[in-house]
Design an enzyme around this catalytic site. Structure first.
Site, short mmCIF file in Angstrom:
data_model
loop_
_atom_site.label_atom_id
_atom_site.label_comp_id
_atom_site.label_asym_id
_atom_site.label_seq_id
_atom_site.Cartn_x
_atom_site.Cartn_y
_atom_site.Cartn_z
N ARG A 124 0.81 -1.24 0.00
CA ARG A 124 0.00 0.00 0.00
C ARG A 124 0.83 1.27 0.00
NH1 ARG A 124 -3.40 -2.85 3.70
NH2 ARG A 124 -5.06 -3.82 2.52
N LYS A 146 3.63 11.50 -11.23
CA LYS A 146 2.73 10.72 -12.09
C LYS A 146 3.40 9.39 -12.37
CE LYS A 146 0.18 14.02 -14.90
NZ LYS A 146 -0.07 14.39 -16.31
N GLU A 188 11.03 18.55 -24.45
CA GLU A 188 10.31 18.91 -23.22
C GLU A 188 10.91 20.16 -22.57
OE1 GLU A 188 7.53 17.48 -22.30
OE2 GLU A 188 7.56 15.39 -22.99
N LYS A 230 8.72 22.93 -13.54
CA LYS A 230 7.75 21.86 -13.27
C LYS A 230 7.41 21.81 -11.78
CE LYS A 230 6.21 17.26 -14.20
NZ LYS A 230 6.31 16.04 -14.98
N GLU A 240 -3.42 17.99 -11.38
CA GLU A 240 -3.73 18.42 -12.75
C GLU A 240 -5.19 18.84 -12.93
OE1 GLU A 240 -1.59 16.24 -15.94
OE2 GLU A 240 -3.45 16.37 -17.04
N ARG A 244 -1.60 22.61 -14.22
CA ARG A 244 -0.68 21.53 -14.62
C ARG A 244 -0.99 21.03 -16.03
NH1 ARG A 244 1.59 16.36 -10.98
NH2 ARG A 244 2.89 15.54 -12.64
N ASN A 248 0.84 19.70 -20.70
CA ASN A 248 0.44 18.82 -21.80
C ASN A 248 0.52 19.53 -23.15
OD1 ASN A 248 -0.14 16.73 -20.01
ND2 ASN A 248 -2.19 17.54 -19.62
N HIS A 251 0.89 17.64 -26.32
CA HIS A 251 0.72 16.21 -26.02
C HIS A 251 -0.54 15.60 -26.64
CE1 HIS A 251 4.05 16.97 -23.40
NE2 HIS A 251 4.04 15.75 -22.91
N HIS A 255 0.19 12.61 -28.79
CA HIS A 255 -0.31 11.31 -28.39
C HIS A 255 -1.01 10.62 -29.57
CE1 HIS A 255 -3.00 8.51 -26.13
NE2 HIS A 255 -1.86 8.31 -25.50
N HIS A 269 8.50 9.44 -27.87
CA HIS A 269 7.54 10.33 -27.19
C HIS A 269 7.93 11.81 -27.35
CE1 HIS A 269 4.77 11.78 -24.15
NE2 HIS A 269 5.78 12.29 -23.46
N1 LIG Z 1 5.48 10.42 -15.41
C1 LIG Z 1 5.54 11.48 -16.18
O1 LIG Z 1 5.21 12.59 -15.77
C2 LIG Z 1 6.05 11.33 -17.56
C3 LIG Z 1 6.40 12.47 -18.32
C4 LIG Z 1 6.97 12.29 -19.57
C5 LIG Z 1 7.16 11.01 -20.08
N2 LIG Z 1 6.80 9.93 -19.32
C6 LIG Z 1 7.04 8.56 -19.80
O2 LIG Z 1 8.42 8.38 -19.98
C7 LIG Z 1 8.63 7.36 -20.96
C8 LIG Z 1 9.72 7.82 -21.89
O3 LIG Z 1 10.89 8.05 -21.14
P1 LIG Z 1 12.32 8.08 -21.82
O4 LIG Z 1 12.27 8.95 -23.01
O5 LIG Z 1 13.29 8.35 -20.75
O6 LIG Z 1 12.46 6.59 -22.41
P2 LIG Z 1 13.15 5.25 -21.86
O7 LIG Z 1 13.02 5.10 -20.42
O8 LIG Z 1 12.61 4.16 -22.73
O9 LIG Z 1 14.68 5.48 -22.23
C9 LIG Z 1 15.06 5.62 -23.58
C10 LIG Z 1 16.19 4.66 -23.93
O10 LIG Z 1 17.41 5.18 -23.42
C11 LIG Z 1 18.11 4.18 -22.69
N3 LIG Z 1 18.88 4.92 -21.67
C12 LIG Z 1 18.42 5.46 -20.53
N4 LIG Z 1 19.39 6.17 -19.94
C13 LIG Z 1 20.48 6.06 -20.71
C14 LIG Z 1 21.79 6.59 -20.64
N5 LIG Z 1 22.15 7.43 -19.66
N6 LIG Z 1 22.67 6.27 -21.62
C15 LIG Z 1 22.30 5.46 -22.66
N7 LIG Z 1 21.07 4.95 -22.79
C16 LIG Z 1 20.16 5.26 -21.82
C17 LIG Z 1 17.05 3.27 -22.18
O11 LIG Z 1 17.57 1.99 -21.91
C18 LIG Z 1 16.07 3.26 -23.34
O12 LIG Z 1 16.47 2.33 -24.31
C19 LIG Z 1 7.31 7.14 -21.64
O13 LIG Z 1 6.76 5.92 -21.19
C20 LIG Z 1 6.45 8.30 -21.15
O14 LIG Z 1 5.08 7.95 -21.06
C21 LIG Z 1 6.27 10.07 -18.09
#
Ligand SMILES: NC(=O)c1ccc[n+]([C@@H]2O[C@H](COP(=O)([O-])OP(=O)(O)OC[C@H]3O[C@@H](n4cnc5c(N)ncnc54)[C@H](O)[C@@H]3O)[C@@H](O)[C@H]2O)c1
Length: 381
Positions: A124, A146, A188, A230, A240, A244, A248, A251, A255, A269
């Site tokens: 929990r 999030k 971003e 942020k 949100e 907040r 987006n 987005h 999306h 993304h």
């Molecule tokens: N929670 C939120 O507020 C929020 C906001 C934006 C995006 N997201 C989510 O984040 C995700 C995308 O995140 P991302 O772009 O970090 O993608 P990811 O986590 O898939 O990382 C991208 C790639 O880079 C590699 N990688 C990570 N760090 C590395 C490093 N230092 N050196 C070499 N390779 C590295 C990973 O293994 C992966 O293959 C999506 O699922 C999206 O929905 C969430």
């Protein structure tokens, strides 16, 4: 470059710090000591990040006498699914954890979102620390609480608001990030300028190209600025319900493009967000809400740093249909009483929430964009 800077996310009893700096993985033990309720953590990471950065974190934890185990998952968006969530929570439970044991998410947004959701639900609610290693995660996903996994009905549909107890953004980790991933995260950063900080956008115009090329001091400055923006918004609107939503920006369009391209390597993304912000600006111009010069200026900046501008030439040259994009936008989480929510802009640094764009105007706009995408050469500005 040494030393670090600290930001605070002010959320009452859920408040926490974001530390931005160099060599934070090696120093993580001492930093974690201040927030952990037990000198024990389970680190969650992916195979790519484990090979590149886990040894530095382990050395840091050992130095501070923090017991640790690691769960290493496959890299990629596919890991944010039920099967890996199941594997992760069972893996954590199998290690005999207690309520005061914390999880540590070492990786990009995928690892962060999945680990955060596991932390929100295990026993929990466990504490967790975000150690983001992509630019996307450092400037966006690791801050704000999030957490989510994807379902076959869509992305991020199963999740919870669950704030971390600490975020460590180690700029050194970005040195190993592929350029395409770095640019996706840069989108971003641009977003913070576009939604509310005209001066920051001007700073990015002057420094963005060098930042993308690898200048660590500029990266650090941009991560700090983005996290501060942020943190301030999240502190005012954690759930949100209002402001907040500005985060987006781009987005809803983005999306829809991601749904069409399957949330994979074809369109990252951040690339989808970059295109979505460009579309939102041009729609704002089309609706007479924003001067054309503002949108043109943003186009020039995209071109200068290498962000995608046109739907043509992305995702291996696939074609998009306006009605398919609109159908996806209509299924977005942000739809309210059937009306699509869009973030539009009056100018650079002046975004606002709109639920009033007439469906016909949105469709006309996307028809022209997707028709453009069939005739314009890839990369044309
Ligand atoms: N929670 C939120 O507020 C929020 C906001 C934006 C995006 N997201 C989510 O984040 C995700 C995308 O995140 P991302 O772009 O970090 O993608 P990811 O986590 O898939 O990382 C991208 C790639 O880079 C590699 N990688 C990570 N760090 C590395 C490093 N230092 N050196 C070499 N390779 C590295 C990973 O293994 C992966 O293959 C999506 O699922 C999206 O929905 C969430």
């Amino acid at each position: 470059m040494n030393g670090s800077e600290r930001l605070h996310v002010a959320l009452g009893e859920r408040s926490y710090d974001i530390v931005v700096g160099a060599a934070l993985l090696e120093g993580a033990g001492a930093l974690l000591r201040g927030v952990l309720r037990q000198a024990r953590v389970v680190v969650v990471t992916d195979e790519t990040v484990a090979a590149l950065h886990l040894p530095r974190l382990i050395a840091g934890l050992d130095e501070a006498g923090i017991a640790h185990e690691a769960i290493v998952l496959p890299p990629g968006e596919g890991t944010k699914d039920f099967a890996h969530f199941h594997q992760l929570v069972e893996g954590v439970l199998a290690r005999g954890i207690e309520r005061r044991t914390a999880l540590v998410a070492l990786g990009g947004g995928v690892v962060g979102d999945l680990t955060g959701f596991a932390a929100a639900t295990l026993l929990r609610g466990l504490d967790y620390v975000q150690i983001p290693t992509t630019l996307m995660a450092q400037v966006d996903s690791s801050v704000g609480g999030k957490t989510a996994i994807d379902t076959r009905y869509g992305k991020n549909l199963l999740g919870a608001f669950h704030q971390p107890v600490l975020v460590l953004a180690d700029i050194d980790a970005l040195a190993t990030l592929p350029r395409r991933e770095l640019l996706a995260g840069y989108a971003e950063i641009v977003k913070y300028g576009l939604i509310g900080d005209r001066d920051f956008f001007a700073w990015l115009e002057a420094n963005g190209a060098a930042l993308v090329e690898g200048d660590a001091a500029l990266r650090r400055a941009a991560v700090l600025k983005s996290c501060a923006a942020k943190a301030a918004i999240v502190a005012r609107d954690e759930r949100e319900e209002g402001e907040r939503q500005l985060l987006n920006f781009g987005h809803t369009f983005g999306h829809a493009l991601e749904v069409e391209t399957g949330f994979g390597d074809a369109l990252l993304h951040g690339e989808a967000v970059a295109l979505g912000m460009r579309l939102a600006l041009d729609l704002s111009v089309r609706l007479g809400l924003c001067p054309a010069g503002a949108a043109a200026r943003v186009r020039r900046h995209y071109h200068a740093v290498g962000l995608p501008l046109e739907l043509a030439g992305i995702a291996n040259g696939r074609e998009f249909a306006a009605d398919a994009l609109i159908a996806h936008m209509g299924r977005d989480k942000k739809v309210r009483d059937g009306q699509i929510t869009l973030i539009l802009a009056r100018d650079i640094g002046d975004a606002f929430i709109s639920r009033e764009v007439p469906a016909g105007k949105l469709r006309d706009f996307l028809v022209s964009e997707t028709a453009n995408s069939l005739v314009r050469p890839a990369g044309a500005v």
